[in-house]
Design a protein around this motif. Structure first.
Motif, mmCIF file in Angstrom:
data_model
loop_
_atom_site.group_PDB
_atom_site.id
_atom_site.type_symbol
_atom_site.label_atom_id
_atom_site.label_comp_id
_atom_site.label_asym_id
_atom_site.label_seq_id
_atom_site.Cartn_x
_atom_site.Cartn_y
_atom_site.Cartn_z
ATOM 1 N N GLU A 219 54.035 76.247 68.036
ATOM 2 C CA GLU A 219 53.967 77.633 67.586
ATOM 3 C C GLU A 219 54.328 78.507 69.586
ATOM 4 O O GLU A 219 55.026 79.316 69.079
ATOM 5 C CB GLU A 219 52.251 77.893 67.456
ATOM 6 N N GLN B 28 57.312 81.010 69.835
ATOM 7 C CA GLN B 28 57.741 82.300 71.001
ATOM 8 C C GLN B 28 57.764 82.348 71.915
ATOM 9 O O GLN B 28 58.762 84.031 71.939
ATOM 10 C CB GLN B 28 56.548 82.801 70.857
ATOM 11 N N THR C 30 61.111 85.636 73.730
ATOM 12 C CA THR C 30 60.782 86.137 73.952
ATOM 13 C C THR C 30 61.229 86.173 75.653
ATOM 14 O O THR C 30 61.979 86.563 76.396
ATOM 15 C CB THR C 30 59.368 86.065 74.929
#
Length: 51
Positions: free
Chosen positions: A21, A25, A29
């Motif tokens: 996870e 992310q 980013t």
């Protein structure tokens, strides 16, 4: 009675699911950061070319 043995922890302390996870992310980013940095570099070059 046998002692309860915990599964070995990773260096980060995250479970594999948490690590996946986090990585998803992080990819989003990081891609956004690189894209914004590239645009800023292009704007600087356009406003102040070196040639």
């Amino acid at each position: 009675m046998k002692p309860v043995v915990e599964p070995p922890k990773s260096l980060s302390g995250l479970t594999p699911e948490q690590a996946k996870e986090f990585h998803e992310q992080f990819k989003v980013t990081y891609t956004a950061f690189v894209g914004i940095a590239a645009l800023v570099h292009l704007f600087v070059i356009a406003s102040n070319p070196w040639f």
